[in-house]
Scaffold this motif. Sequence first.
Motif, mmCIF file in Angstrom:
data_model
loop_
_atom_site.group_PDB
_atom_site.id
_atom_site.type_symbol
_atom_site.label_atom_id
_atom_site.label_comp_id
_atom_site.label_asym_id
_atom_site.label_seq_id
_atom_site.Cartn_x
_atom_site.Cartn_y
_atom_site.Cartn_z
ATOM 1 N N THR A 1 -11.195 105.976 41.765
ATOM 2 C CA THR A 1 -11.049 107.355 42.245
ATOM 3 C C THR A 1 -11.987 108.298 41.507
ATOM 4 O O THR A 1 -12.706 109.098 42.125
ATOM 5 N N ILE A 2 -12.007 108.206 40.176
ATOM 6 C CA ILE A 2 -12.798 109.138 39.368
ATOM 7 C C ILE A 2 -14.297 108.878 39.524
ATOM 8 O O ILE A 2 -15.088 109.813 39.714
ATOM 9 N N VAL A 3 -14.698 107.602 39.446
ATOM 10 C CA VAL A 3 -16.132 107.283 39.550
ATOM 11 C C VAL A 3 -16.662 107.657 40.926
ATOM 12 O O VAL A 3 -17.749 108.249 41.057
ATOM 13 N N PHE A 4 -15.909 107.315 41.960
ATOM 14 C CA PHE A 4 -16.348 107.663 43.314
ATOM 15 C C PHE A 4 -16.472 109.175 43.474
ATOM 16 O O PHE A 4 -17.468 109.677 44.036
ATOM 17 N N ALA A 5 -15.480 109.937 42.994
ATOM 18 C CA ALA A 5 -15.526 111.395 43.136
ATOM 19 C C ALA A 5 -16.706 111.975 42.363
ATOM 20 O O ALA A 5 -17.408 112.870 42.867
ATOM 21 N N ALA A 6 -16.954 111.488 41.147
ATOM 22 C CA ALA A 6 -18.054 112.024 40.344
ATOM 23 C C ALA A 6 -19.409 111.770 41.018
ATOM 24 O O ALA A 6 -20.246 112.679 41.119
ATOM 25 N N VAL A 7 -19.624 110.551 41.495
ATOM 26 C CA VAL A 7 -20.896 110.217 42.144
ATOM 27 C C VAL A 7 -21.054 110.983 43.449
ATOM 28 O O VAL A 7 -22.118 111.559 43.733
ATOM 29 N N THR A 8 -20.001 111.036 44.242
ATOM 30 C CA THR A 8 -20.094 111.664 45.561
ATOM 31 C C THR A 8 -20.273 113.176 45.453
ATOM 32 O O THR A 8 -21.083 113.762 46.194
ATOM 33 N N VAL A 9 -19.534 113.816 44.557
ATOM 34 C CA VAL A 9 -19.677 115.261 44.390
ATOM 35 C C VAL A 9 -21.094 115.607 43.940
ATOM 36 O O VAL A 9 -21.716 116.549 44.456
ATOM 37 N N LEU B 1 -23.706 117.727 46.358
ATOM 38 C CA LEU B 1 -24.234 119.026 45.945
ATOM 39 C C LEU B 1 -25.758 119.003 45.892
ATOM 40 O O LEU B 1 -26.411 119.971 46.304
ATOM 41 N N VAL B 2 -26.335 117.907 45.395
ATOM 42 C CA VAL B 2 -27.797 117.836 45.307
ATOM 43 C C VAL B 2 -28.421 117.828 46.702
ATOM 44 O O VAL B 2 -29.333 118.616 47.003
ATOM 45 N N VAL B 3 -27.930 116.940 47.575
ATOM 46 C CA VAL B 3 -28.485 116.853 48.927
ATOM 47 C C VAL B 3 -28.233 118.148 49.691
ATOM 48 O O VAL B 3 -29.135 118.675 50.379
ATOM 49 N N GLY B 4 -27.017 118.681 49.611
ATOM 50 C CA GLY B 4 -26.704 119.916 50.326
ATOM 51 C C GLY B 4 -27.542 121.094 49.857
ATOM 52 O O GLY B 4 -27.993 121.915 50.669
ATOM 53 N N THR B 5 -27.795 121.174 48.537
ATOM 54 C CA THR B 5 -28.619 122.267 48.012
ATOM 55 C C THR B 5 -30.059 122.148 48.487
ATOM 56 O O THR B 5 -30.688 123.139 48.884
ATOM 57 N N LEU B 6 -30.609 120.928 48.449
ATOM 58 C CA LEU B 6 -31.982 120.727 48.913
ATOM 59 C C LEU B 6 -32.128 121.081 50.400
ATOM 60 O O LEU B 6 -33.105 121.726 50.804
ATOM 61 N N VAL B 7 -31.145 120.668 51.194
ATOM 62 C CA VAL B 7 -31.200 120.992 52.626
ATOM 63 C C VAL B 7 -31.035 122.503 52.842
ATOM 64 O O VAL B 7 -31.688 123.093 53.710
ATOM 65 N N GLY B 8 -30.172 123.138 52.051
ATOM 66 C CA GLY B 8 -30.017 124.587 52.156
ATOM 67 C C GLY B 8 -31.303 125.328 51.820
ATOM 68 O O GLY B 8 -31.667 126.306 52.485
ATOM 69 N N LEU B 9 -32.027 124.873 50.778
ATOM 70 C CA LEU B 9 -33.315 125.479 50.437
ATOM 71 C C LEU B 9 -34.334 125.267 51.556
ATOM 72 O O LEU B 9 -35.135 126.157 51.853
ATOM 73 N N LEU B 10 -34.295 124.071 52.162
ATOM 74 C CA LEU B 10 -35.196 123.809 53.277
ATOM 75 C C LEU B 10 -34.895 124.720 54.464
ATOM 76 O O LEU B 10 -35.814 125.278 55.090
#
Length: 339
Positions: free
Chosen positions: A105-113, A117-126
């Motif tokens: 649960t913890i490892v999956f949440a940490a990696v996915t969050v 955030l990284v992918v969503g931020t890059l797409v938002g900047l684009l």
Amino acid sequence: MTTHTSTAARGGGDSSAPARRLRQPPRRSSRLPDWVVPYVLLLPGFLVIGGLLLYPLYQVIDMSFHKVGLAQLKAINPRPAEFVGLDNYTHIFESDLFWPSLRNTIVFAAVTVTLTLVVGTLVGLLLNKLGKKMSMLVIVGIMAAWATPPAAQAIVWKWLFDSDAGLVNWMLNLLPDWLSNLVFGRSDWSGQPWFNDTVTIYFVLVVAVVWASFPFIAVSVLAGLKSIPSEMYEAAQMDGSGPFTTFWKITFPLLKPVFSVLVVLSTIWDFKVFTQLYLLNGGTVYRDAFNLSLWSYAEAFSNPPKMGLGAAIAVVLTGILLVITFFYVRQIVKTEDVR
């Protein structure tokens, strides 16, 4: 004199004689004290929250202290639930599935969050750099992924990673042998079973959840970017600031409240992922891939059902989420107070 007479004849008043009416304060139709009115207005919202959230939460907590099985679920003459105190919680922490489920649960949440955030931020900047029409077209396209139901997401990605007819294995086989051996250590991907191991199951799960979650982050970041004055970026460009420096010196500090809310929401959502994992895992057969949500479901609807134990696992998961959210929100408040 003539002008004054004609004005009076038209019904006008004399400018030398003030004829102002004193404004009276509006009369209140309610006899409630002033401090009571806001609470009365909030009362309907509190009732809805209590009925939809607080009461079911109380029911789950109460069930976690009881032994609830088939005898208590019968429609006719159900037996009262047996109070067992902390036995369900003791069973959780003594179980061999607790620590692996908590780790997953913890490892999956940490990696996915982080990836979301990284992918969503890059797409938002684009999106912020694109023109209005193209930006709207991309937003509509990515929001279709976010609007896809979790069950449909899992089915699509399970088909893509199918060992025999999956598109992923077919595309990996198209890579040159030297490149495939260099990157993956193998060249033949025919019949690769992605859902027979915990690591590969969670790899597919991470891909599926990030694919469905990053559009919300991207649109939220885009909305925040629209609120930043363009003069600040023009001044940074005149000072010779590059894109990376501009992001860390201007964009990130100004969007920090937005990122804080997105981190909390993404953590809550990814901690309690259930539908996608249930379908990718093929139900509750492969127990090594359990997270706390799937373990709770497996115990609650086992044969015979153990509703009290499943409720206790759900309470533990809720408690962990509340602790994480509390400390994170507290850190946000401290940062805002310092600023």
